[in-house]
Design an enzyme around this catalytic site. Structure first.
Site, PDB file in Angstrom:
ATOM      1  N   CYS A 137      -9.793   4.343   8.025  1.00 46.92           N
ATOM      2  CA  CYS A 137      -8.785   5.150   7.348  1.00 46.92           C
ATOM      3  C   CYS A 137      -9.296   6.544   7.009  1.00 46.92           C
ATOM      4  CB  CYS A 137      -8.303   4.444   6.087  1.00 46.92           C
ATOM      5  SG  CYS A 137      -9.634   3.911   4.990  1.00 46.92           S
ATOM      6  N   HIS A 139      -6.655  -0.644  -6.732  1.00 48.10           N
ATOM      7  CA  HIS A 139      -7.114   0.079  -5.547  1.00 48.10           C
ATOM      8  C   HIS A 139      -6.879   1.575  -5.740  1.00 48.10           C
ATOM      9  CE1 HIS A 139      -7.157   1.278  -1.284  1.00 48.10           C
ATOM     10  NE2 HIS A 139      -7.770   0.126  -1.031  1.00 48.10           N
ATOM     11  N   HIS A 145       0.870  -1.183   0.000  1.00 46.67           N
ATOM     12  CA  HIS A 145       0.000   0.000   0.000  1.00 46.67           C
ATOM     13  C   HIS A 145       0.898   1.222   0.000  1.00 46.67           C
ATOM     14  CE1 HIS A 145      -3.051   2.910   0.769  1.00 46.67           C
ATOM     15  NE2 HIS A 145      -3.971   2.045   1.154  1.00 46.67           N
ATOM     16  N   GLU A 149     -12.037  -1.864  -4.209  1.00 44.29           N
ATOM     17  CA  GLU A 149     -11.987  -0.481  -3.733  1.00 44.29           C
ATOM     18  C   GLU A 149     -11.291   0.402  -4.767  1.00 44.29           C
ATOM     19  OE1 GLU A 149     -12.095  -0.555   1.039  1.00 44.29           O
ATOM     20  OE2 GLU A 149     -10.123  -0.982   0.197  1.00 44.29           O
TER      21      GLU A 149
END
Length: 803
Positions: A406, A270, A211, A322
Site C-alpha cells: 500500500c 488502525h 477500510h 497497525e
C-alpha cells in the site's frame, strides 16, 4: 476550455477545495493548487523529479511483476490465468499509482506515460462488470482469498476492501481526468459509484466500509461532476459507522466502528483507516456546513496531538493493529508509524487548516512531512519503509516492494502533489504555509499575484519572498506561518517541550529592508498593506539545535532527549559513531552541539556534532564505566541508507536511561539458530527487557506457528561446561499472538545426539521475570531449548542467558 484552465479551475480533486466560489458551503480557506506552484529548491525539486523518473516507473514495474496489473487482464478475459497475489486489495495499488502519475502529467508532459496509463485503464475497463462492479479478486474467483470477501458482494465489508479499492479508483479517476481531459477512467469510476449509490444508503444496505477512503473519493467525484448524490453517499458512510444492525459491528475500535462518528472522542484502531476517515469527515463538514462534524474531528485531533503523536509526526504506535495504542504508549523500537498513516495524517491536518485557518495544523503537517513521511522512501526513490521506528539494532531496512504494497503507490501520489500544501488564499488573505524555494501564481484580493520564494529551508531559516501583483498595487494581507518550533513549542500541546533555553534571537521580519513588528494571529505574522510589484519580505527563523523531552507520562522516553533543528528531527546512527554503538550513549544537558552542512553526505544534509558519554558494564559486576566519544546526528528521514545497524532518535540524558554495553558472555559469543523465523540473535543481544511485553528491545518469536513444538539453540565457540540457563519469555497479551509457553526443557548435545539435562527444578513459565533452571553440569559444544507453545498461541523469547 484549455488544459491549463481545466486543471487549475478544477484542482479541488487534489485538495478538496472549491473550484466554484459561488458554491457554498465549502472550506473557508482554499489551497493554491500544486499546478500553480513550482518548486525550484535543492530539497523538494529533486524529490519531485525522482518521483517522476524513478519512483512512478518502479512502482508500475513492480505492479506488473507481481501480477497487480495482470489481475485486471484476467478479470477482463484478455488473458487466461488465476488471481495473482494473496490480498484482494492489490487493485488499489494500481489506482494510487495512476493518481500519482496523473499528478506528474499535470506538472510535465510525458506522452509515453500518458499512453501507458491508457493501456492500463483499458485493462481496468475490461475487468469492470456490466453493472459497474469492479473487484478483480471476486471476478477471478480467487478461492484462496474467499475468506476475505465471502460468497456474495458486500457481505464481508469488514475485510473485503471492496469499497476501499474503488475509493482509490475515484481519486485516481478525478486526477486522470484533470490531467488529460480524458473520460476513460472517469467513466469507469462513475459506473462504479452509481452502482454503490444504488446499493447503499437509507432504505438500502446500511453497512459502512471496513477500510475508509471511499468517503474522500466520493467527494472528489462530487466536485468533478456536481452530482450531489455522491456527497450524500459519502456522508451516509460516515453517519452509518458505529450504528450496527442487530448489534453487529464491523470490528469495533479497529476500524472506528465502535461508536457513531459524532460521538467519538479519541483516535483508536488502525491509523490509516482513522486518518482517511477524519479527512473524509472534514470534507463532509466543509461541504455540508454541519458543524457537528467539525466538533468531532476537533476532539479527536486534540487527543492525537496531546497523547498519541510521535516526535517525528508519525501516528500508529502498535504493529498488532497497525494503529493507535493507549494514551502516551509510544514505544520506539516497535513504533509502527506506517508510511501510509503519515500520508493520511497530512491529508487530515491540511483539511483542519482549511477549516480553521490556524497554523498549528500546518505545524503538525510539517513535522510529519519532513520526518515520519520522508523516512518512508529512500533517497534514490526505489525502496520503502512500511513501519518507521524510532530505534533499531539493525533489524530494519527499506525494501523495493512489499507483499502488502500500500505504501509505495501512496508515496507516488503524495510527492507529486506536495507543492499544493505550500500556499493558500481566501478573500484578501494569502497564506504561506511551507517554506521552499518556489514560484506561485495566486488569486488574492481580486486579482493574481506572482510570488517568488527564495530559501535553503529546511537547512536555513532565511526566507525571502518577492511579490508582484498583476495590474498594479493591490491591498491584501500576507500571512507568514511562524512555526511552533520557532516559538518554543515543538507541538501544539504539552506532549513534548524544549528543555534548553529559548534562542536569544527571536524571529524577525523585514519589508523592503525595514523592520516590521511580528503581530501573530493563529500562528501567522500578518502584514496588511498596499502591495506593489517588487516588494520584498524577508523572514528570519533562527535555527539553533534544540533538545526535546517528552511529558513524563510517555514511559518510553523518560530520562531521554531528542534533537531537533528547525523542522528536522535527528537521530544517531551507527556509521557515525566510532564503535558503531548508539544505544549506550548519554548526552548531557550542557554538552555543546554544533550544526554543520555536509553537501556530500546523504544527498546533502545538515548534521549535528557534539560529544557524548559511552557506557559499558564492568565484567562480573553491576558497575558501569564510561568514556567520552564524539557524537554525530543526522536527519531522521535519512537513516538506514548506509547499511543495517543501531539507530536511535531518543538518547539518554540521565544515567538511569542508558543501555550500557554488556561484557562478553558465553551466550553473547554463541551462534544462534532456531526452528523457524528470522532474527534469533535477539535472544543473546544482552538487551534485558523491562517486561515480557517490552517492545523497546528486540525479541524472537515463532509466530505464526501456534501450538507447535519449536527449538532454539546455542552453538558455543568452544567446548564449555554449563549448569544454568535463564530465560525471559516474550508475551504480548492484549496486542499480539504470543503467550508464555505450555512447557519447555533444556537439551545438550553429546556425540551428535540431543539429550535432556538432569534437574530436579521446575521449568518456570512466569511472565515479567527471569525463569532460572539449574541442572547437573554438562560439558558440550551446544545447548538447545525445546519449547511447546500453548494451543492456539505462538511462543517467544526476549533473552536467554547461560552459565
Amino acid at each position: 476550455m484549455n488544459r491549463a484552465t481545466l486543471i487549475t479551475s478544477s484542482l479541488l480533486a487534489v485538495f478538496a477545495t472549491a473550484c466554484d466560489q459561488d458554491r457554498a458551503p465549502d472550506y473557508p480557506v482554499q489551497p493554491v493548487p500544486f499546478t500553480q506552484v513550482r518548486f525550484e529548491d535543492d530539497f523538494w525539486a529533486p524529490r519531485l523529479e525522482t518521483n517522476r523518473t524513478v519512483t512512478i516507473p518502479h512502482v508500475f514495474a513492480m505492479s506488473e511483476e507481481t501480477g497487480r496489473v495482470e489481475n485486471f487482464a484476467i478479470a477482463g478475459g484478455i488473458v487466461e490465468g488465476q488471481q495473482c497475489g494473496i490480498y484482494p486489495f492489490d487493485d488499489s495499488d494500481v489506482f494510487k499509482t495512476i493518481e500519482g502519475a496523473s499528478y506528474s502529467l499535470m506538472l510535465q508532459s510525458d506522452p509515453a506515460l500518458d499512453a501507458y496509463l491508457d493501456s492500463v485503464i483499458a485493462l481496468i475497463a475490461a475487468a469492470q462488470q456490466p453493472d459497474g462492479y469492479l473487484y478483480s479478486a471476486r471476478t477471478n474467483k480467487a478461492e484462496e482469498q474467499r475468506s476475505w470477501f465471502g460468497d456474495k458482494r458486500w457481505e464481508r465489508l469488514e475485510r473485503s476492501h471492496e469499497l476501499y479499492n474503488v475509493g482509490h479508483l475515484y481519486e485516481a479517476a478525478a486526477a486522470h481526468y484533470l490531467a488529460t481531459g480524458k473520460r476513460n477512467l472517469l467513466d469507469i469510476a462513475l459506473r462504479s459509484a452509481d452502482l454503490i449509490d444504488s446499493t447503499f444508503g437509507p432504505g438500502k444496505l446500511r453497512t459502512p466500509p471496513g477500510h475508509q477512503v471511499i468517503e474522500m473519493g466520493l467527494v472528489r467525484l462530487y466536485r468533478i461532476t456536481g452530482e450531489r448524490r455522491y456527497l450524500d453517499l459519502a456522508r451516509f458512510f460516515i453517519d452509518v459507522r458505529g450504528r450496527p444492525l442487530d448489534g453487529r459491528t464491523l470490528g469495533g475500535e479497529y476500524n472506528q466502528d465502535h461508536a457513531p462518528v459524532l460521538e467519538q472522542t479519541e483516535a483508536v484502531g488502525h491509523a490509516v483507516r482513522a486518518g482517511y476517515l477524519y479527512a473524509g469527515v472534514a470534507d463532509v463538514a466543509a461541504l455540508t456546513g454541519e458543524h457537528e462534524y467539525v466538533r468531532a474531528v476537533d476532539r479527536i485531533w486534540e487527543d492525537v496531538v496531546r497523547r498519541k503523536l510521535y516526535v517525528t509526526g508519525g501516528i500508529g504506535a502498535t504493529g498488532g493493529n497497525e494503529g493507535f495504542n493507549d494514551p502516551y504508549v509510544l514505544p520506539n523500537m516497535s513504533a509502527y508509524n506506517e508510511t501510509c498513516a503519515s500520508i493520511a495524517n497530512i491529508y487530515w491536518n491540511h483539511r483542519m487548516f482549511l477549516l480553521h485557518a490556524d497554523a498549528r495544523y500546518i505545524d503538525v503537517l510539517e513535522r510529519t512531512l519532513y520526518n515520519a513521511l520522508l523516512s518512508g522512501i529512500s533517497l534514490e526513490g526505489k525502496a520503502f519503509f512500511y513501519p518507521n521506528p524510532l530505534e533499531s539494532v539493525g533489524q530494519h531496512s527499506r525494501t523495493p516492494w512489499f507483499t502488502c504494497a500500500c505504501c509505495p503507490g501512496n508515496v507516488t501520489r503524495f510527492i507529486a502533489s506536495v507543492a499544493g500544501y505550500a500556499y493558500a488564499a481566501v478573500g484578501r488573505d494569502l497564506y504561506v504555509n511551507l517554506y521552499a524555494g518556489s514560484r506561485a501564481d495566486v488569486e488574492v484580493g481580486g486579482g493574481e499575484v506572482q510570488l517568488r520564494q527564495e530559501t535553503r529551508y529546511p537547512w536555513d531559516g532565511t526566507i525571502k519572498i518577492t511579490l508582484d501583483p498583476d495590474g498594479g498595487p493591490r491591498r491584501f494581507t500576507l500571512n507568514l506561518r511562524i512555526p511552533g518550533w520557532a516559538q518554543n513549542e515543538p507541538v501544539p500541546s504539552d506532549l513534548y517541550s524544549y528543555i534548553d533555553e529559548p534562542p536569544r534571537e527571536p524571529p524577525t521580519l523585514l519589508v523592503n529592508g525595514e523592520p516590521v513588528a511580528l503581530r501573530l494571529e493563529k500562528g501567522y505574522a500578518r502584514i496588511s498593506r498596499n502591495w506593489r510589484g517588487g516588494d520584498v519580505v524577508q523572514l528570519e527563523l533562527p535555527m539553533p539545535v534544540r533538545r526535546v523531552a517528552a511529558i513524563d507520562s510517555v514511559e518510553a522516553d523518560r530520562g531521554r532527549v531528542a534533537l531537533q533543528r528547525g523542522p528536522i528531527v535527528y537521530c544517531v546512527e551507527w556509521p557515525d559513531q566510532p564503535d558503531g554503538q548508539v544505544r549506550n550513549l548519554l548526552v548531557t544537558d550542557d554538552a555543546a552541539l554544533e550544526a554543520v552542512f555536509e553537501p556530500d553526505l546523504l544527498h546533502g544534509v545538515t548534521v549535528i556534532h557534539g560529544a557524548a558519554r559511552a557506557y559499558r558494564k564492568v565484567p562480573e559486576s553491576d558497575e558501569l564505566s564510561s568514556s567520552e566519544v564524539p557524537l554525530t546526528a543526522i536527519p531522521y528521514y535519512a537513516w538506514a541508507h548506509r547499511g543495517p545497524g543501531e539507530m536511535s532518535v531518543w538518547l539518554a540524558r540521565e544515567e538511569g536511561a542508558v543501555r550500557p554495553l554488556g561484557y562478553p558472555t558465553l551466550a553473547s559469543q554463541s551462534r544462534v539458530t532456531a526452528s523457524f523465523g528470522p532474527d534469533p540473535e535477539a535472544v543473546n543481544d544482552q538487551m534485558a527487557p523491562r517486561s515480557s511485553i517490552d517492545h523497546d528491545v528486540p525479541f524472537y518469536h515463532w509466530w505464526p506457528n501456534k501450538g507447535t513444538t519449536e527449538w532454539i539453540q546455542y552453538d558455543f565457540p568452544r567446548v564449555s561446561e554449563v549448569s544454568t540457563v535463564e530465560v525471559y519469555w516474550f508475551d504480548d497479551t492484549g496486542i499480539g499472538q504470543c503467550r508464555l509457553p505450555a512447557s519447555w526443557r533444556v537439551l545438550y548435545q553429546e556425540d551428535g545426539v540431543w539429550k535432556p539435562v538432569w534437574t530436579e527444578q521446575d521449568y518456570g513459565v512466569e511472565k515479567d521475570a527471569w525463569n532460572r533452571v539449574a541442572f547437573e553440569t554438562v560439558r558440550t559444544r551446544a545447548v538447545r531449548l525445546e519449547i511447546r507453545s500453548r494451543d492456539g498461541w505462538a511462543g517467544g523469547i526476549h533473552e536467554w542467558r547461560i552459565r
